[in-house]
Design an enzyme around this catalytic site. Sequence first.
Site, PDB file in Angstrom:
ATOM      1  N   GLU A  95       0.943  -1.175  -0.056  1.00 41.90           N
ATOM      2  CA  GLU A  95       0.122   0.054  -0.072  1.00 41.90           C
ATOM      3  C   GLU A  95       0.949   1.145  -0.012  1.00 41.90           C
ATOM      4  O   GLU A  95       2.072   1.234   0.447  1.00 41.90           O
ATOM      5  CB  GLU A  95      -1.055   0.199   1.254  1.00 41.90           C
ATOM      6  CG  GLU A  95      -1.926  -0.964   1.100  1.00 41.90           C
ATOM      7  CD  GLU A  95      -2.927  -1.231   2.144  1.00 41.90           C
ATOM      8  OE1 GLU A  95      -4.065  -1.456   2.012  1.00 41.90           O
ATOM      9  OE2 GLU A  95      -2.342  -1.013   3.464  1.00 41.90           O
ATOM     10  N   CYS A 121       3.456   8.635   0.771  1.00 49.90           N
ATOM     11  CA  CYS A 121       4.085   7.758   1.728  1.00 49.90           C
ATOM     12  C   CYS A 121       4.100   6.323   1.251  1.00 49.90           C
ATOM     13  O   CYS A 121       3.120   5.702   0.844  1.00 49.90           O
ATOM     14  CB  CYS A 121       3.282   7.561   3.051  1.00 49.90           C
ATOM     15  SG  CYS A 121       3.820   6.164   4.371  1.00 49.90           S
ATOM     16  N   CYS A 173       6.607  -6.381   7.574  1.00 46.86           N
ATOM     17  CA  CYS A 173       7.753  -6.138   8.037  1.00 46.86           C
ATOM     18  C   CYS A 173       8.236  -7.191   9.291  1.00 46.86           C
ATOM     19  O   CYS A 173       7.161  -7.897   9.942  1.00 46.86           O
ATOM     20  CB  CYS A 173       7.479  -4.910   8.761  1.00 46.86           C
ATOM     21  SG  CYS A 173       8.970  -4.011   9.812  1.00 46.86           S
ATOM     22  N   CYS A 191       6.843  -4.679  15.905  1.00 41.15           N
ATOM     23  CA  CYS A 191       6.440  -3.761  17.375  1.00 41.15           C
ATOM     24  C   CYS A 191       4.980  -4.049  17.263  1.00 41.15           C
ATOM     25  O   CYS A 191       4.326  -4.270  16.444  1.00 41.15           O
ATOM     26  CB  CYS A 191       6.764  -2.350  16.332  1.00 41.15           C
ATOM     27  SG  CYS A 191       8.299  -1.813  15.749  1.00 41.15           S
ATOM     28  N   CYS A 234       1.786  -2.111  15.835  1.00 39.69           N
ATOM     29  CA  CYS A 234       1.582  -1.901  14.345  1.00 39.69           C
ATOM     30  C   CYS A 234       1.079  -3.059  13.565  1.00 39.69           C
ATOM     31  O   CYS A 234       1.567  -4.107  13.684  1.00 39.69           O
ATOM     32  CB  CYS A 234       3.185  -1.810  13.941  1.00 39.69           C
ATOM     33  SG  CYS A 234       3.168  -1.622  12.198  1.00 39.69           S
ATOM     34  N   GLU A 288      10.529  -1.755   7.006  1.00 43.05           N
ATOM     35  CA  GLU A 288      11.727  -1.029   7.799  1.00 43.05           C
ATOM     36  C   GLU A 288      12.551  -0.883   6.520  1.00 43.05           C
ATOM     37  O   GLU A 288      13.344  -1.750   6.154  1.00 43.05           O
ATOM     38  CB  GLU A 288      12.051  -1.926   8.956  1.00 43.05           C
ATOM     39  CG  GLU A 288      13.372  -1.557   9.395  1.00 43.05           C
ATOM     40  CD  GLU A 288      13.398  -0.157   9.882  1.00 43.05           C
ATOM     41  OE1 GLU A 288      12.576   0.357  10.615  1.00 43.05           O
ATOM     42  OE2 GLU A 288      14.206   0.648   9.243  1.00 43.05           O
ATOM     43  N   SER A 336      11.478   6.203  14.756  1.00 43.94           N
ATOM     44  CA  SER A 336      10.310   5.866  15.670  1.00 43.94           C
ATOM     45  C   SER A 336      10.712   5.553  17.064  1.00 43.94           C
ATOM     46  O   SER A 336      11.145   4.420  17.260  1.00 43.94           O
ATOM     47  CB  SER A 336       9.578   4.698  14.839  1.00 43.94           C
ATOM     48  OG  SER A 336       9.085   4.996  13.559  1.00 43.94           O
ATOM     49  N   CYS A 360      -0.771   6.030   9.941  1.00 43.91           N
ATOM     50  CA  CYS A 360       0.372   5.403  10.478  1.00 43.91           C
ATOM     51  C   CYS A 360      -0.119   3.962  11.142  1.00 43.91           C
ATOM     52  O   CYS A 360      -0.840   3.909  12.022  1.00 43.91           O
ATOM     53  CB  CYS A 360       0.974   5.987  11.442  1.00 43.91           C
ATOM     54  SG  CYS A 360       1.486   7.590  10.946  1.00 43.91           S
TER      55      CYS A 360
HETATM   56  N1  SAH Z   1       9.244   0.826   9.510  1.00 45.88           N
HETATM   57  C1  SAH Z   1       9.485   2.317   9.880  1.00 45.88           C
HETATM   58  C2  SAH Z   1       8.548   2.988   8.795  1.00 45.88           C
HETATM   59  C3  SAH Z   1       7.219   2.339   8.619  1.00 45.88           C
HETATM   60  S1  SAH Z   1       6.422   2.653  10.185  1.00 45.88           S
HETATM   61  C4  SAH Z   1       9.232   2.944  11.169  1.00 45.88           C
HETATM   62  O1  SAH Z   1       9.022   1.926  12.020  1.00 45.88           O
HETATM   63  O2  SAH Z   1       9.614   4.107  11.390  1.00 45.88           O
HETATM   64  C5  SAH Z   1       5.682   4.284  10.121  1.00 45.88           C
HETATM   65  C6  SAH Z   1       5.275   4.698  11.477  1.00 45.88           C
HETATM   66  O3  SAH Z   1       4.136   4.270  11.743  1.00 45.88           O
HETATM   67  C7  SAH Z   1       6.501   4.620  12.559  1.00 45.88           C
HETATM   68  O4  SAH Z   1       6.671   6.017  12.965  1.00 45.88           O
HETATM   69  C8  SAH Z   1       5.525   4.158  13.462  1.00 45.88           C
HETATM   70  O5  SAH Z   1       5.909   4.424  14.844  1.00 45.88           O
HETATM   71  C9  SAH Z   1       3.982   4.571  13.228  1.00 45.88           C
HETATM   72  N2  SAH Z   1       3.146   3.537  13.616  1.00 45.88           N
HETATM   73  C10 SAH Z   1       3.098   2.200  13.663  1.00 45.88           C
HETATM   74  N3  SAH Z   1       1.868   1.707  14.316  1.00 45.88           N
HETATM   75  C11 SAH Z   1       1.181   2.627  14.687  1.00 45.88           C
HETATM   76  C12 SAH Z   1      -0.148   3.019  15.237  1.00 45.88           C
HETATM   77  N4  SAH Z   1      -1.050   1.617  15.454  1.00 45.88           N
HETATM   78  N5  SAH Z   1      -0.564   4.258  15.638  1.00 45.88           N
HETATM   79  C13 SAH Z   1       0.030   5.220  14.973  1.00 45.88           C
HETATM   80  N6  SAH Z   1       1.379   5.054  14.433  1.00 45.88           N
HETATM   81  C14 SAH Z   1       1.873   3.810  14.478  1.00 45.88           C
HETATM   82 FE1  SF4 Z   2       7.949  -2.495  11.099  1.00 48.89          FE
HETATM   83 FE2  SF4 Z   2       7.850   0.299  11.327  1.00 48.89          FE
HETATM   84 FE3  SF4 Z   2       5.726  -1.502  11.860  1.00 48.89          FE
HETATM   85 FE4  SF4 Z   2       7.769  -1.679  13.570  1.00 48.89          FE
HETATM   86  S1  SF4 Z   2       6.448   0.244  13.375  1.00 48.89           S
HETATM   87  S2  SF4 Z   2       6.656  -3.129  12.740  1.00 48.89           S
HETATM   88  S3  SF4 Z   2       9.429  -1.283  12.180  1.00 48.89           S
HETATM   89  S4  SF4 Z   2       6.481  -0.962   9.949  1.00 48.89           S
END
Ligand code: SAH
Ligand code: SF4
Length: 349
Positions: free
Chosen positions: A96, A109, A116, A120, A123, A166, A220, A339
Site C-alpha cells: 500500500e 508515503c 515487516c 512492533c 503496528c 523497515e 520511531s 500510520c
Molecule cells: N518501519 C519504519 C517505517 C514504517 S512505520 C518505522 O517504524 O519507522 C511508520 C510509522 O508508523 C512509525 O513511526 C510507527 O511508529 C508508526 N506507527 C505504527 N503503528 C502505529 C499505530 N498503531 N498508531 C500510530 N502510529 C503507528
Molecule cells: Fe515495522 Fe515500522 Fe511497523 Fe515496527 S512500526 S513493525 S518497524 S513497519
Amino acid sequence: MTSLTTKIDIKELTRDQLVMWLNEHDIRPFRAGQVFKWIYMRQADSFDTMTDISKGVRDLFKSHFTINRLERVRLEHSEDGTRKYLFRLHDGKYIESVLIPEKKRLTLCISSQVGCSQGCKFCLTAKGGYKRNLSTGEINAQIIDVQNELGASRNITSIVLMGMGEPLANYKNVLSAVNIMTDTDFGLKFSTRRVTISTSGLVPRLSDLGRDTKINLAISLNASDNKTRNELMPINRKYSLESLIEACSRYPLLPRQKVTFEYILIKGVNDSTDDARRLAKLLKPVKSKINLIPLNEFAGCEFKRSDDSAIHEFQDILYKSGYPAIIRHSRGNDISAACGQLSANAMPL
Ligand code: SAH
Ligand code: SF4
C-alpha cells in the site's frame, strides 16, 4: 519459459549500472540519461515512445528490459482527502501507498517491504509478518504510478518512506531508489529536503545513511526508557535507546535540519509526565523535533490511545523544555490509511 521472464525491469538499474550495461553493448553512455529522463521525468511506459533514441538501440533495450508498472487493484478515498492505493506486485503480493494532501504539500508515503519483520507491538503491518523486500524498481514505481494517476495538474511534492516495512532493513534497494528519487538531472527530481526515511532504529545503518544520502531522518522512538521500548519494539533489545540516540547525534545535518522523533502516545504505557520529562532529557544531544502521534487503534490492537488531556500535558512539558513538539492527528483513519494501519489486506474484488 518465455523471454519475458528473463528480462529485467529497467527501473532496477541505477544510472551508473545502466551506463555499464551500455558500455558492454558498445552504446554511448549519454543514452542512460536519455532513458532515465523518459522513464522518470516523462513517465514513459514503452521504449517505442523514446523517439530521440534510434530504433536499433530501442530494439536492443526491448530485448533486454521491460518497463514494469504496478497493478493498481484498489484506490480508496478518505473524507479528509487522503487516498490509499493498493498495488499488486508481479508475484501476487500486495503493498500500500498513501497520498496525503496538506495545504502546500502533497506527500506520498511509500512502502519499502512487503510486511515487516520488526514485530512492533502497536503496528498492524507487523501482525502479517515479513514477506520480502521491495526492489528498487518497485519502490519508485509507487511514485511513478501515483503521479500518473494524478495527472499533470498536481505534483507529488514530498516522499516519506513510512509505509509498510523497515526501510533500513532493505538498505541496498532503498538507497538506489533514493538516489534515483533525488537525481535532479535525470531522475524523479525530488530535493533531498523533500524525502524522509523513517526507521525503528537499525543503529549500524544510520551511519551508512548519513554517509550515503542527505535525506531527512525520522526515528520511531515511542518510549523514553529501555524497559518500555524493549516491550513495544523488539529492535531495542538489540540496539538500546542510548546507542540509538548516540547514532542520531552523529547523523550529519544541514544547518536548519533536525532529526524527527516520532512518539506514539499509548494510554498508560508511555504517556506519563515522567515519560515526557525523561524524553526531554534523552533527546538533549540531538537537534530534534518531536511528532506526537496518538495511537491509531485497529481491530485486535492490545493498546488504547492516550486521553486528550494526557496528550496535551505531554506536549506542554516538551514545549517548556524547548522542543518543537507537534501533535500529529493521523490522516485517513476511515480508510485504514493512518500510520500503523497498513496491512495490504487485499479482499477478493
Ligand atoms: N518501519 C519504519 C517505517 C514504517 S512505520 C518505522 O517504524 O519507522 C511508520 C510509522 O508508523 C512509525 O513511526 C510507527 O511508529 C508508526 N506507527 C505504527 N503503528 C502505529 C499505530 N498503531 N498508531 C500510530 N502510529 C503507528
Ligand atoms: Fe515495522 Fe515500522 Fe511497523 Fe515496527 S512500526 S513493525 S518497524 S513497519
